[in-house]
Design a protein around this motif. Structure first.
Motif, PDB file in Angstrom:
ATOM      1  N   THR A 294      34.190  62.934  31.509  1.00 47.40           N
ATOM      2  CA  THR A 294      33.890  61.764  32.178  1.00 47.40           C
ATOM      3  C   THR A 294      32.239  61.351  31.688  1.00 47.40           C
ATOM      4  O   THR A 294      31.462  62.458  31.561  1.00 47.40           O
ATOM      5  CB  THR A 294      34.046  61.767  33.596  1.00 47.40           C
ATOM      6  OG1 THR A 294      33.116  62.806  34.079  1.00 47.40           O
ATOM      7  CG2 THR A 294      35.549  61.874  33.917  1.00 47.40           C
ATOM      8  N   LEU A 295      31.964  60.168  31.834  1.00 52.05           N
ATOM      9  CA  LEU A 295      30.307  59.822  31.602  1.00 52.05           C
ATOM     10  C   LEU A 295      30.235  59.032  32.952  1.00 52.05           C
ATOM     11  O   LEU A 295      30.644  58.130  33.161  1.00 52.05           O
ATOM     12  CB  LEU A 295      30.255  58.752  30.563  1.00 52.05           C
ATOM     13  CG  LEU A 295      28.543  58.864  30.093  1.00 52.05           C
ATOM     14  CD1 LEU A 295      28.612  58.035  28.801  1.00 52.05           C
ATOM     15  CD2 LEU A 295      28.121  57.712  31.177  1.00 52.05           C
ATOM     16  N   GLN A 296      29.197  59.777  33.821  1.00 46.14           N
ATOM     17  CA  GLN A 296      28.906  59.481  35.047  1.00 46.14           C
ATOM     18  C   GLN A 296      27.502  59.166  35.463  1.00 46.14           C
ATOM     19  O   GLN A 296      26.545  59.646  34.636  1.00 46.14           O
ATOM     20  CB  GLN A 296      29.468  60.157  36.240  1.00 46.14           C
ATOM     21  CG  GLN A 296      30.976  60.586  36.097  1.00 46.14           C
ATOM     22  CD  GLN A 296      31.667  61.681  37.180  1.00 46.14           C
ATOM     23  OE1 GLN A 296      32.519  62.205  36.701  1.00 46.14           O
ATOM     24  NE2 GLN A 296      30.994  61.691  38.108  1.00 46.14           N
ATOM     25  N   GLN A 297      27.043  58.277  36.159  1.00 47.90           N
ATOM     26  CA  GLN A 297      25.823  57.989  36.727  1.00 47.90           C
ATOM     27  C   GLN A 297      25.722  57.616  38.286  1.00 47.90           C
ATOM     28  O   GLN A 297      26.588  56.785  38.530  1.00 47.90           O
ATOM     29  CB  GLN A 297      25.339  56.988  35.961  1.00 47.90           C
ATOM     30  CG  GLN A 297      23.947  56.672  36.091  1.00 47.90           C
ATOM     31  CD  GLN A 297      23.238  55.408  35.459  1.00 47.90           C
ATOM     32  OE1 GLN A 297      23.475  54.293  35.494  1.00 47.90           O
ATOM     33  NE2 GLN A 297      22.452  56.011  34.327  1.00 47.90           N
ATOM     34  N   GLU A 298      25.089  58.573  39.069  1.00 49.98           N
ATOM     35  CA  GLU A 298      25.294  58.504  40.500  1.00 49.98           C
ATOM     36  C   GLU A 298      26.423  58.376  40.945  1.00 49.98           C
ATOM     37  O   GLU A 298      26.708  57.471  41.783  1.00 49.98           O
ATOM     38  CB  GLU A 298      24.333  57.305  40.926  1.00 49.98           C
ATOM     39  CG  GLU A 298      22.820  57.546  40.739  1.00 49.98           C
ATOM     40  CD  GLU A 298      21.992  56.374  41.162  1.00 49.98           C
ATOM     41  OE1 GLU A 298      22.492  55.324  41.619  1.00 49.98           O
ATOM     42  OE2 GLU A 298      20.902  56.919  41.832  1.00 49.98           O
ATOM     43  N   ASP A 299      27.385  59.200  40.607  1.00 52.56           N
ATOM     44  CA  ASP A 299      28.966  59.557  41.139  1.00 52.56           C
ATOM     45  C   ASP A 299      29.772  58.085  40.526  1.00 52.56           C
ATOM     46  O   ASP A 299      30.806  57.690  41.178  1.00 52.56           O
ATOM     47  CB  ASP A 299      29.144  59.446  42.623  1.00 52.56           C
ATOM     48  CG  ASP A 299      28.241  60.847  43.020  1.00 52.56           C
ATOM     49  OD1 ASP A 299      28.343  61.942  42.323  1.00 52.56           O
ATOM     50  OD2 ASP A 299      27.832  60.992  44.141  1.00 52.56           O
ATOM     51  N   GLN A 300      29.185  57.305  39.764  1.00 56.16           N
ATOM     52  CA  GLN A 300      30.015  56.178  39.216  1.00 56.16           C
ATOM     53  C   GLN A 300      30.582  56.474  37.912  1.00 56.16           C
ATOM     54  O   GLN A 300      29.802  57.097  37.179  1.00 56.16           O
ATOM     55  CB  GLN A 300      29.051  54.995  39.043  1.00 56.16           C
ATOM     56  CG  GLN A 300      28.272  54.278  40.205  1.00 56.16           C
ATOM     57  CD  GLN A 300      27.732  53.223  39.864  1.00 56.16           C
ATOM     58  OE1 GLN A 300      28.040  51.856  40.143  1.00 56.16           O
ATOM     59  NE2 GLN A 300      26.645  53.352  39.261  1.00 56.16           N
ATOM     60  N   LEU A 301      31.744  56.359  37.602  1.00 53.43           N
ATOM     61  CA  LEU A 301      32.452  56.664  36.648  1.00 53.43           C
ATOM     62  C   LEU A 301      32.017  55.402  35.774  1.00 53.43           C
ATOM     63  O   LEU A 301      32.593  54.296  35.803  1.00 53.43           O
ATOM     64  CB  LEU A 301      33.958  56.697  36.770  1.00 53.43           C
ATOM     65  CG  LEU A 301      34.833  56.970  35.432  1.00 53.43           C
ATOM     66  CD1 LEU A 301      34.626  58.245  34.636  1.00 53.43           C
ATOM     67  CD2 LEU A 301      36.430  56.904  35.769  1.00 53.43           C
ATOM     68  N   LEU A 302      31.625  55.686  34.462  1.00 49.19           N
ATOM     69  CA  LEU A 302      31.220  54.532  33.582  1.00 49.19           C
ATOM     70  C   LEU A 302      32.436  54.698  32.355  1.00 49.19           C
ATOM     71  O   LEU A 302      32.703  53.486  31.864  1.00 49.19           O
ATOM     72  CB  LEU A 302      29.919  54.819  33.121  1.00 49.19           C
ATOM     73  CG  LEU A 302      28.712  54.823  34.071  1.00 49.19           C
ATOM     74  CD1 LEU A 302      27.347  54.875  33.436  1.00 49.19           C
ATOM     75  CD2 LEU A 302      28.937  53.705  35.149  1.00 49.19           C
TER      76      LEU A 302
END
Length: 689
Positions: free
Chosen positions: A426-434
């Motif tokens: 997964t590619l995540q940013q601040e617990d958001q799945l992008l």
């Protein structure tokens, strides 16, 4: 509670479920023989017309469902559904069949006690397990996960004769008075919207979406009957005849005897093969039809209704909507969409629907993630053993995979949990799945087995890349190497075209290098944009399937990238593939010329002589006919640097490489006549020295 009293209580609860317009979900734990006996006693006490059964030892009056029924179940109904889960829990089929149970009906799951069930192998998922895993002794994570979800839902749970969990009975909602034959005002609006497609402007199709049980298919039949009364002729298509049965049944009930012929079911492949005239084309369960087919139908018919399940066991409707509405916006800017929320077959708080949505992660998420390029991102890996402790991430990943691929099903969720050779990056940013990539760990097969695969004596499950390298590409030694296959890659729809997918693939390459993986590979339905995306990440095309991929209605392409191994092998395979494809292009009649230019490679030839170049110059001046100059034009074209986006190169590829008929070329490039097309070729050729 003694069994006779419990059975009497269940009868009473079924009557209560009927009054509240819900289905009654029952989970009954115990020993197999005892549970089968109590199910027979219960069936003997209740009134039913249609009984569906999943698993072994089905009664003689039951329809025994198997995996092949999944899409055939769309639109069908039953009074009772019994699942004998003692010898397997086929998640995909169980999720598919739940929508068939009528209001007042019973959904009965017979199973071992939970404490022992989670320790048992689930042989129903053997098709999800790769070689050499034996389904008879492999204990996966799907059953523990599903039981975890089950105990959070509103269901009746029994253990032998003991009531473990009571049902929280929902209130009966107030119903509005709606003129028949419609049942809700939303259905009435849907019928009106369908009618407007016929009377309004051309090229303004309607997309009608709904969860299962909202009366979407019935609305198609009601509208068709009203249109038949206005002497309109309607065609309907669907993934299968069974999927259109609800619409056809409502039409047959409402239309007069002399109007019955005015609604005709036609399989979608026949719609593309033949010429049909109609006032309206209805497409039911459109999400289960390949998107390229829908695009072709849109080009052929000027008045269309696309109806699809928004989400249900298919897990596909939202992905269809997000992808297809972009294409609709490009082709038909005035298209409309309508979503039906109100339940008809059962009420909105139906416990079985909630169990299905939550238990199989089919419930929608409305929150859209955002991406800030200047903020840190992180890459996280998950395997089957990780999901039980990361249920939120599992929901996000499965939701995104459903958006990205229109045939994502519950069996894909089951594979994530049961197949230990699958990894999700997964590619995540601040617990958001992008974005995420689904990776299958393949290869490392014994040399003897690879030789048998090469000689067509064996096939092995779960090693698509290794098997294709050994059999199709005649490279059995490559199947002994360590391979990772990217099964799917998905980027949040709102965040596409920001290079997140490329970022994900580059990180995967770096991880594979550390893990000393020899090759990365992927296989998908080939389109020019997708091939270009993978080429930008250094994947090389090495094989093109000879038949259409069932999921995408495109030719399936295999692409390869070396990691720890020498890059020479993929380069040589690409070159060999390009030359072979060039010689075989006539056998790919549906391959786009753009893709042909991207993939095919002519063998090196001698430069044209002065005389031959002079003949081409005379053709450019209009002093030689095309047929006379065709061999020289092919020789000249073979020596060019191909530009897939060039119209001249696409036309020449179609005529000279793919040997397409003039009629096909004229239609594809909107020329009125052969002469006009040749004049256009001559005009474009004059730009070349």
């Amino acid at each position: 509670m003694p069994l006779p009293a419990l059975l009497t209580q269940l009868q009473q609860w079924q009557r209560q479920a009927s009054q509240l317009h819900i289905r009654l979900p029952i989970v009954w734990q115990g020993e197999q023989d005892t549970m089968l006996d109590v199910s027979r006693q219960l069936l003997g006490l209740i009134n039913y017309k249609t009984l569906y059964w999943i698993g072994e030892q089905a009664p003689t009056d039951a329809t025994n469902l198997t995996g092949k029924h999944n899409y055939q179940l769309l639109g069908s109904e039953c009074d009772v559904l019994v699942i004998n889960a003692f010898n397997g829990f086929p998640a995909d089929l169980i999720a598919a069949s739940a929508g068939c149970v009528k209001a007042g009906g019973i959904w009965l799951l017979l199973c071992p006690p939970f404490s022992s069930w989670i320790m048992q192998p689930n042989t129903a998922h053997k098709s999800l397990l790769p070689y050499p895993i034996n389904a008879n002794n492999h204990v996966g994570q799907f059953l523990p996960f599903w039981l975890q979800q089950l105990q959070l839902q509103n269901v009746l749970i029994l253990h032998n004769e003991n009531l473990i969990q009571q049902l929280d009975w929902p209130a009966l909602p107030a119903l509005k008075n709606v003129p028949p034959p419609c049942i809700t005002d939303e259905q009435q609006h849907a019928v009106a919207a369908i009618m407007k497609v016929v009377t309004g402007h051309r090229r303004r199709p309607l997309v009608l979406t709904a969860d299962r049980g909202r009366g979407k298919s019935a609305a198609l039949g009601i509208a068709a009957a009203q249109l038949a009364g206005e002497n309109k002729h309607i065609l309907i298509t669907a993934p299968s005849p069974q999927a259109a049965q609800t619409a056809l049944k409502h039409f047959q009930m409402l239309a007069t005897a002399d109007q019955q012929h005015q609604l005709q079911f036609v399989p979608y492949d026949e719609l593309l093969r033949s010429v049909f005239k109609t006032d309206l084309l209805l497409i039911d369960e459109a999400a289960a039809i390949p998107a390229p087919v829908l695009q072709q139908l849109l080009g052929r018919f000027s008045r269309i209704v696309f109806a699809t399940t928004e989400h249900g066991y298919e897990g596909t409707g939202r992905g269809f909507q997000l992808r297809f509405q972009q294409y609709l916006s490009e082709q038909c800017p005035g298209w409309h969409k309508l979503h039906m929320h109100q339940a008809i077959r059962y009420q909105a708080a139906d416990p079985l629907e909630q169990l299905t949505f939550h238990g199989f992660l089919l419930n929608k998420t409305s929150k859209q993630p955002s991406y800030a390029p200047n903020m840190a991102i992180k890459f996280i890996y998950y395997s089957a053993k990780d999901w039980l402790t990361h249920p939120i991430q599992l929901q996000q990943v499965f939701g995104l995979l459903s958006l990205a691929h229109y045939q994502t099903q519950v069996k894909d969720l089951a594979a994530l949990l049961d197949n230990p050779q699958l990894t999700v990056m997964t590619l995540q940013q601040e617990d958001q799945l992008l974005a995420c990539a689904l990776i299958s760990h393949e290869g490392n097969l014994p040399a003897e087995l690879c030789t048998k695969i090469y000689h067509a004596q064996r096939r092995v499950q779960g090693h698509l890349l290794a098997q294709s390298l050994a059999f199709h590409l005649a490279q059995p030694q490559l199947a002994t190497t360590a391979l990772w296959r990217v099964m799917r890659i998905a980027v949040q729809p709102a965040l596409q075209r920001q290079k997140l997918g490329a970022m994900l693939l580059e990180q995967l390459y770096q991880t594979a290098k550390i893990a000393e993986i020899d090759y990365l590979g992927t296989s998908f339905g080939a389109t020019a944009n997708l091939v270009k995306f993978w080429q930008h990440s250094s994947y090389l095309p090495v094989r093109l399937g000879s038949t259409f991929d069932k999921a995408s209605a495109e030719y399936s392409i295999l692409m390869l990238r070396s990691v720890s191994a020498s890059p020479d092998i993929p380069l040589n395979l690409q070159q060999r593939f390009g030359h072979q494809l060039y010689r075989a292009l006539a056998h790919y009649p549906s391959l786009s010329s753009k893709l042909a230019l991207m993939l095919a490679q002519p063998e090196k030839q001698k430069p044209l002589t002065h005389n031959e170049l002079e003949q081409l110059s005379l053709f450019r001046e209009g002093k030689r006919p095309f047929e006379l100059i065709r061999p020289l034009l092919l020789q000249w074209f073979d020596q060019q640097k191909y530009q897939p986006d060039s119209q001249l190169h696409q036309i020449l590829s179609a005529l000279l490489w793919q040997q397409s008929d003039w009629s096909v070329v004229l239609q594809c490039y909107s020329f009125v006549s052969k002469k006009e097309c040749i004049n256009h070729i001559v005009t474009l050729l004059r730009k070349y020295d």
